[in-house]
Write a protein that holds these residues in place. Structure first.
Motif, PDB file in Angstrom:
ATOM      1  N   PHE A 441     -13.047   8.799   4.541  1.00 11.34           N
ATOM      2  CA  PHE A 441     -12.261   8.343   3.401  1.00 11.34           C
ATOM      3  C   PHE A 441     -10.985   7.677   3.918  1.00 11.34           C
ATOM      4  O   PHE A 441     -10.317   8.194   4.826  1.00 11.34           O
ATOM      5  CB  PHE A 441     -11.899   9.503   2.493  1.00 11.34           C
ATOM      6  N   TYR A 442     -10.658   6.512   3.331  1.00 14.68           N
ATOM      7  CA  TYR A 442      -9.445   5.796   3.687  1.00 14.68           C
ATOM      8  C   TYR A 442      -8.519   5.717   2.460  1.00 14.68           C
ATOM      9  O   TYR A 442      -8.987   5.457   1.348  1.00 14.68           O
ATOM     10  CB  TYR A 442      -9.764   4.372   4.160  1.00 14.68           C
ATOM     11  N   MET A 443      -7.215   5.943   2.682  1.00 15.68           N
ATOM     12  CA  MET A 443      -6.203   5.785   1.635  1.00 15.68           C
ATOM     13  C   MET A 443      -5.126   4.851   2.167  1.00 15.68           C
ATOM     14  O   MET A 443      -4.561   5.111   3.236  1.00 15.68           O
ATOM     15  CB  MET A 443      -5.587   7.140   1.266  1.00 15.68           C
ATOM     16  N   GLU A 444      -4.867   3.788   1.441  1.00 17.77           N
ATOM     17  CA  GLU A 444      -3.878   2.788   1.880  1.00 17.77           C
ATOM     18  C   GLU A 444      -2.693   2.795   0.941  1.00 17.77           C
ATOM     19  O   GLU A 444      -2.845   2.740  -0.281  1.00 17.77           O
ATOM     20  CB  GLU A 444      -4.522   1.404   1.915  1.00 17.77           C
ATOM     21  N   LEU A 445      -1.474   2.860   1.500  1.00 18.33           N
ATOM     22  CA  LEU A 445      -0.238   2.887   0.726  1.00 18.33           C
ATOM     23  C   LEU A 445       0.758   1.908   1.332  1.00 18.33           C
ATOM     24  O   LEU A 445       0.611   1.460   2.475  1.00 18.33           O
ATOM     25  CB  LEU A 445       0.368   4.298   0.732  1.00 18.33           C
ATOM     26  N   ASP A 446       1.805   1.581   0.573  1.00 20.11           N
ATOM     27  CA  ASP A 446       2.870   0.705   1.055  1.00 20.11           C
ATOM     28  C   ASP A 446       4.036   1.563   1.537  1.00 20.11           C
ATOM     29  O   ASP A 446       4.487   2.483   0.836  1.00 20.11           O
ATOM     30  CB  ASP A 446       3.347  -0.233  -0.046  1.00 20.11           C
ATOM     31  N   GLY A 447       4.552   1.267   2.756  1.00 25.60           N
ATOM     32  CA  GLY A 447       5.677   1.995   3.324  1.00 25.60           C
ATOM     33  C   GLY A 447       6.952   1.165   3.297  1.00 25.60           C
ATOM     34  O   GLY A 447       7.026   0.099   2.695  1.00 25.60           O
ATOM     35  N   GLU A 448       7.964   1.656   4.025  1.00 26.89           N
ATOM     36  CA  GLU A 448       9.258   0.991   4.066  1.00 26.89           C
ATOM     37  C   GLU A 448       9.345  -0.049   5.178  1.00 26.89           C
ATOM     38  O   GLU A 448      10.341  -0.710   5.333  1.00 26.89           O
ATOM     39  CB  GLU A 448      10.367   2.031   4.264  1.00 26.89           C
ATOM     40  N   GLY A 449       8.300  -0.168   6.024  1.00 30.72           N
ATOM     41  CA  GLY A 449       8.305  -1.170   7.071  1.00 30.72           C
ATOM     42  C   GLY A 449       9.049  -0.705   8.307  1.00 30.72           C
ATOM     43  O   GLY A 449       9.537   0.384   8.407  1.00 30.72           O
TER      44      GLY A 449
END
Length: 449
Positions: A441-449
């Protein structure tokens, strides 16, 4: 609507009946849009339904105003909700005896509005009235409905008869000087129009009845699910309080006598109990169905949160002699997120891997970041996901449920909740699986860079 527009264009029916049919259609479309969560479209339909100019001779706008009150209540416009409920109640005072279902619906929803505006005593009285009304109308509703339909049909037939009589009279006066053959042609056209009117009218009534029945069944099923989940969530709190309280007491009273491993386990029990209690309280507070309100976020170290979830579930994995390997370095991964909800999402996916992995299996959990892209993976070497189940794996209460490798009970909720949480954070979740070899299972999120 196309059928109604055609009837209006050809002047087959009186404008009153054209508007009446339009009111019912927009009423049903608004209710359906509310059920599917499209509140913006629902508002357009229901507001159009209550503003179409038409005389209220039978209270047909009762359900539209009631649904509009419910919609305003869902989106937080309580003052408008109160106005809509009051409008519905005014019509019920006049036509309530012809609309027993409308009275029951209003009596069921109005207490929710009173609770939201902090009038619990009045809400309780209204709810009590609803119970009495439902009981008293249960045995007689079918008879009342049939009587109401018969009266409406009789009135419509009488009005149609008057209208058609006037048309025939005018045609006769205009054609009195024409030859008999022309009169026969005109009479043939009149008969054809009458048949067409009856066919269109019968079809409209049939469709309306089918839509009302379907919507009623959907609403009843939804309410049953909500009541069941509320009872379960409420009853789970007592044993959780006991477990959490016992762990806290042992930490306080036996601090000097227990080993470090035992203290660590007790702290995990206490932390898990508190997190679970927060989840249950959130469900009860939100009504077990409000997934559309915005979530509160803060700056979090997602890697630390994922590691804590892994540490907590190592004990569960040990019961099946499984090993969870955390594949990540010590560098923090920062993002704006809701800690409790993401912890729940991580927990659901890892528990799923434990459940469907074999005795002695290995589960690999890790997190990587490239720029603002954060990727979490949970890989197992378990039974995998069959091709026929792939399209429904994220559905709530999916029928394609399977027991775990040790006979664990499936509920069909975890992955559905996880998908909603990840999407609430602007991310996405997917999987790659090979039956008999395992799943990632893959979960993709946006971070602060």
């Amino acid at each position: 609507m196309a059928l109604i527009s055609q009837a209006d264009k050809e002047n087959i029916l009186d404008k009153h009946y054209i508007n009446s049919a339009s009111i019912v259609i927009y009423d049903n479309l608004g209710g359906l849009s509310t059920q599917t969560g499209n509140y913006t479209q629902a508002r357009l339909y229901l507001e159009k339904s209550v503003t179409i100019p038409n005389a209220d001779i039978d209270g047909m706008r009762i359900t539209a105003f009631t649904k509009l009150g419910d919609l305003y209540m869902r989106i937080g416009e309580l003052s408008k909700a109160g106005v809509a409920f009051d409008k519905a109640h005014e019509l019920l005072d006049k036509y309530g005896r012809y609309n027993p279902e409308g009275l029951i619906r209003w009596s069921r929803l109005y207490p929710d509005y009173l609770f939201k505006i902090h009038q619990p005593e009045k809400a309780f009285r209204t709810l009590t009235d609803y119970v009495h009304i439902a009981d008293s109308l249960e045995n007689s509703s079918a008879k009342i409905y049939r009587l109401d339909v018969d009266q409406e049909l009789t009135a419509m037939r009488q009005q149609e008869a008057i209208t058609e009589f006037n048309k025939v009279k005018q045609i006769f006066l205009a054609a009195i000087t024409v030859v008999a053959i022309l009169l026969a042609v005109i009479m043939g056209l009149i008969v054809r129009n009458l048949k067409k009117t009856r066919k269109s009218h019968s079809h409209t009534i049939l469709i309306n009845d089918q839509q009302k029945t379907t919507l009623t069944e959907l609403e009843e099923a939804n309410q049953n699910y909500i009541r069941m989940m509320r009872v379960m969530a409420h009853d789970l709190r007592n044993p959780l309080w006991g477990i959490t309280g016992l762990a806290s007491m042992m930490l306080d009273e036996e601090a000097q006598t227990i080993s470090e491993d035992s203290r660590h386990a007790l702290k995990l029990i206490e932390s898990t109990g508190n997190n679970t209690m927060d989840m249950i309280n959130e469900l009860l507070k939100s009504g077990l169905a409000d997934e559309n309100e915005p979530i509160a976020v803060e700056l979090l170290n997602l890697k630390k949160l994922l590691f804590e979830a892994v540490e907590l579930l190592r004990f569960k994995a040990k019961t099946k002699n499984q090993e969870i390997i955390f594949e990540a370095d010590d560098s923090p991964v920062i993002a704006m997120a809701n800690a409790e909800k993401l912890w729940r999402a991580f927990n659901n996916v890892i528990v799923n891997a434990i459940k469907f992995s074999f005795e002695g299996g290995t589960i690999r959990v890790g997190m990587t970041q490239q720029g603002k892209r954060i990727l979490i993976h949970v890989a197992d070497n378990g039974i995998g996901i069959p091709e026929k189940n792939r399209d429904s794996i994220f559905e709530m209460f999916t029928r394609d449920k399977r027991r775990g490798t040790a006979g664990e009970q499936p509920f069909g909720l975890g992955l559905s909740i996880t998908k909603k949480i990840i999407e609430k954070h602007g991310g996405k979740i997917w999987f790659v699986s090979e039956p008999g070899k395992g799943t990632v299972f893959y979960m993709e999120l946006d971070g602060e860079g």
